[in-house]
Design an enzyme around this catalytic site. Structure first.
Site, PDB file in Angstrom:
ATOM      1  N   GLY A 234       0.569  -1.057   0.067  1.00 32.21           N
ATOM      2  CA  GLY A 234      -0.024  -0.002  -0.151  1.00 32.21           C
ATOM      3  C   GLY A 234       0.686   1.250   0.004  1.00 32.21           C
ATOM      4  N   HIS A 454     -10.457  -2.488  33.090  1.00 32.70           N
ATOM      5  CA  HIS A 454      -9.244  -3.082  31.979  1.00 32.70           C
ATOM      6  C   HIS A 454      -8.917  -1.789  31.273  1.00 32.70           C
ATOM      7  CE1 HIS A 454      -7.150  -6.081  29.828  1.00 32.70           C
ATOM      8  NE2 HIS A 454      -7.117  -5.082  28.691  1.00 32.70           N
ATOM      9  N   GLU A 455      -9.576  -1.215  30.467  1.00 35.76           N
ATOM     10  CA  GLU A 455      -9.334  -0.040  29.570  1.00 35.76           C
ATOM     11  C   GLU A 455      -8.828   1.180  30.608  1.00 35.76           C
ATOM     12  OE1 GLU A 455      -9.007  -0.407  26.527  1.00 35.76           O
ATOM     13  OE2 GLU A 455      -9.831  -2.225  26.283  1.00 35.76           O
ATOM     14  N   ASP A 529      -3.288  -8.112  24.446  1.00 39.58           N
ATOM     15  CA  ASP A 529      -1.922  -7.328  25.187  1.00 39.58           C
ATOM     16  C   ASP A 529      -0.843  -8.266  25.376  1.00 39.58           C
ATOM     17  OD1 ASP A 529      -3.829  -5.247  25.331  1.00 39.58           O
ATOM     18  OD2 ASP A 529      -4.648  -5.798  27.427  1.00 39.58           O
TER      19      ASP A 529
END
Length: 641
Positions: A234, A454-455, A529
């Site tokens: 690309g 978590h976030e 993660d």
């Protein structure tokens, strides 16, 4: 009215015209020979004919050596015996005739009987037709002509002469290259290629050499025989080649590496020979081979007996044509690939591909230029800032930017807007990087809180570390395959130091660390993660030589041409050390993230509560809770994880 100079007014003969012409000839012959025969004659025997003759019903008889044609009188048609031949094929009274056809055995005896009937006045006229061989000749030649025409038609179909898609048997060894020249409408030029200044300069020099070779040859320079465009997908390798086709005033042959590959033995090498033969006939010329790794893969590796002989023969022929004993002059080969590491060494040497041009991902300045190119056909708002868009898309290739522009236009149209604005582009980036929002996905309150914790853990740790990419936006609305998404502001670096990698690993482990701090439990939600942090740790230990215990050593072969790839380049004892050091690095950063979150547990919980309430939080929400980031930078660009 002005006429198109390219319009070809010459008459072109069509195969259908020949069919119409033949039908017209037969129609004309029918008209000339007493008009069209619409009669409906029946078959009769000699005994019945004699009865008709004795009754005086016969008007006229014409005959040859095998057949007689009988015409009845008008009064005779009233007899019921002639009811079947009374009318013609249209249903009208068949006065003109003929009415009967009869096979003749003895012609002399038949003619004598007609003479007697004529003498007695029972028949008005009779005549013998002149012998003609045309009927017999046509009946013999017509099947041969039809078979010959069918054979020619099939041969043209099989050789591709009639433009059909099937067959191509007799042209299977011919090159499939598409030819571009100055007569073709090739609209892509170097003006359409934004960024890539270094690559454009080298490519443009090749075009310039073909246009004005004396400029270089006058001081002893030689034309490069080939240029290999290498880079990630690309980045504009094929677009550069299209620009060459638009700029060069020489024939340009374009094809893919897979066009040489065929199931028949010898076809690939034959197509290579034919390609260079055509290019030599039109020299000076340029050949562009896209995805050359399909045919140029290194020989002799993982080769089952005879499995790759055909591909290797094709490659050998390509090597010979590019720089063999009978080298073609004034033919330049351009090639593109994103897998230069698998190409054969003989193909990469000077004299074949004299130049290897690396087409890298665009930086922020080049991204701005690419946006300006792709924004031209869009109806955009006046306040749209291309520099801002360039900052929002770090790591995007030219194809990705084109996709962002198209997606933004679709989003604006979906929302019934008349122009594409800034928010449409931000939504397009979110859609491409994070995936489509799935607001209808069923998430229980317990799962929603776990996702929010978590976030929030990622956001908190990244905010507290200097070298970690700070967060811009967090959402717990499921996107794509993830249950939550976070957009970070990575710094575009040319080199990375160990402390920067360690901070990034710590921020990546912030999600699982937050689950441990708040719930004292962990879940499967940290899979992506763990994959990311394991890759980073393994790269530090085995690739970049950033581990003190192993020292300054790498086990990575960037060329991909290692001759010793049959086994691991290290012993079993070293493998144990590598595994230990990777695990040690990850666990150290995991514990570091836990310590950071323990000191900011209340703020972590507060951030998670806001996230549960709003589902989406931004940089401003983090500044409200944590205060301004002391090592924050002004020019930052988001990336989702």
């Amino acid at each position: 009215m002005a006429q198109n100079p390219n319009n070809n007014s010459g008459f072109k003969f069509s195969p259908w015209m020949s069919i119409v012409l033949v039908l017209m000839i037969f129609f004309t012959i029918s008209l000339v020979t007493d008009g069209l025969d619409l009669s409906n004659p029946g078959k009769t025997s000699l005994s019945k004919f004699n009865k008709f003759l004795e009754a005086g019903q016969v008007e006229k008889v014409t005959f040859n050596n095998t057949k007689a044609t009988i015409y009845l009188k008008k009064a005779a048609l009233k007899d019921k015996a002639h009811a079947k031949v009374k009318n013609d094929i249209t249903g009208k009274l068949n006065v003109k005739g003929p009415h009967y056809i009869m096979e003749i055995g003895d012609v002399k005896a038949f003619q004598d009987s007609l003479s007697k009937a004529d003498a007695s006045g029972k028949i008005s006229e009779y005549e013998k037709e002149a012998e003609s061989m045309w009927g017999d000749i046509i009946s013999l030649l017509l099947p041969v002509i039809l078979l010959g025409a069918l054979w020619i038609f099939m041969m043209r179909r099989m050789s591709g002469g009639s433009g059909g898609g099937g067959g191509q048997i007799f042209s299977i060894g011919k090159s499939k290259a598409k030819l571009f020249d100055e007569k073709n409408d090739t609209r892509v030029t170097f003006e359409n290629v934004a960024g890539l200044e270094g690559a454009k300069e080298e490519i443009q020099e090749i075009v310039e050499f073909l246009k004005n070779p004396e400029k270089y040859t006058s001081i002893g320079g030689k034309i490069p025989k080939g240029a290999l465009l290498v880079g990630p997908p690309g980045t504009g390798k094929t677009l550069l080649a299209k620009a060459v086709a638009g700029e060069a005033k020489v024939p340009f042959f374009s094809l893919s590496g897979s066009d040489f590959v065929e199931m028949f033995v010898g076809v690939g090498a034959s197509r290579v020979r034919d390609l260079f033969k055509q290019a030599k006939e039109k020299s000076p010329a340029i050949i562009f081979i896209d995805e050359i790794d399909a045919v140029g893969r290194a020989r002799g590796k993982n080769n089952m007996t005879g499995a790759n002989d055909e591909r290797e023969n094709t490659l050998n022929q390509l090597l010979t044509e590019m720089d063999g004993f009978g080298t073609n002059s004034n033919v330049i080969v351009l090639a593109a690939t994103n897998r230069a590491d698998v190409l054969d060494k003989a193909l990469l040497r000077a004299g074949r591909f004299d130049r290897q041009i690396y087409v890298d991902l665009p930086d922020i300045r080049e991204r701005k230029e690419i946006f300006e190119v792709h924004l031209k056909p869009l109806k955009k708002s006046e306040e749209l800032d291309t520099e801002f868009l360039a900052k929002q898309t770090p790591g995007f290739s030219g194809a990705d930017i084109a996709n962002v522009c198209n997606e933004a236009a679709l989003i604006a149209a979906r929302n019934d807007k008349k122009a594409v604005d800034k928010q449409d582009f931000l939504d397009a980036v979110d859609r491409i990087v994070g995936g489509l929002e799935k607001k209808n996905k069923i998430v229980t309150p317990e799962e929603k809180r776990a996702i929010a914790i978590h976030e929030a853990g990622h956001a908190t740790v990244s905010w507290m570390l200097e070298h970690a990419a700070p967060l811009v936006k967090v959402t717990i609305v499921p996107r794509g395959q993830s249950l939550g998404a976070a957009w970070y502001l990575p710094e575009e670096r040319l080199i990375v130091r160990p402390e920067q990698m360690l901070d990034e690993m710590c921020a990546t482990m912030g999600g699982r660390a937050a689950e441990r701090v708040i719930f004292d439990k962990i879940s499967t939600g940290a899979l992506s993660d763990l994959e990311k942090v394991t890759r980073q740790a393994r790269a530090m230990v085995t690739i970049y030589g950033l581990n003190e215990k192993l020292g300054n050593i790498t086990y990575y072969d960037s060329s991909g041409q290692s001759d010793y790839n049959f086994s691991k380049p290290y012993s079993e004892d070293t493998a144990k050390v590598i595994d230990t050091e990777i695990s040690k690095l990850i666990e150290e950063q995991y514990q570091r993230a836990i310590d950071i979150l323990e000191h900011n547990k209340e703020k972590l919980t507060q951030l998670a509560d806001i996230l549960i309430e709003k589902e989406v939080i931004f940089k401003d929400d983090l500044e409200t809770i944590f205060g301004k980031r002391p090592f924050d930078k002004q020019d930052e660009s988001p990336v989702a994880e």
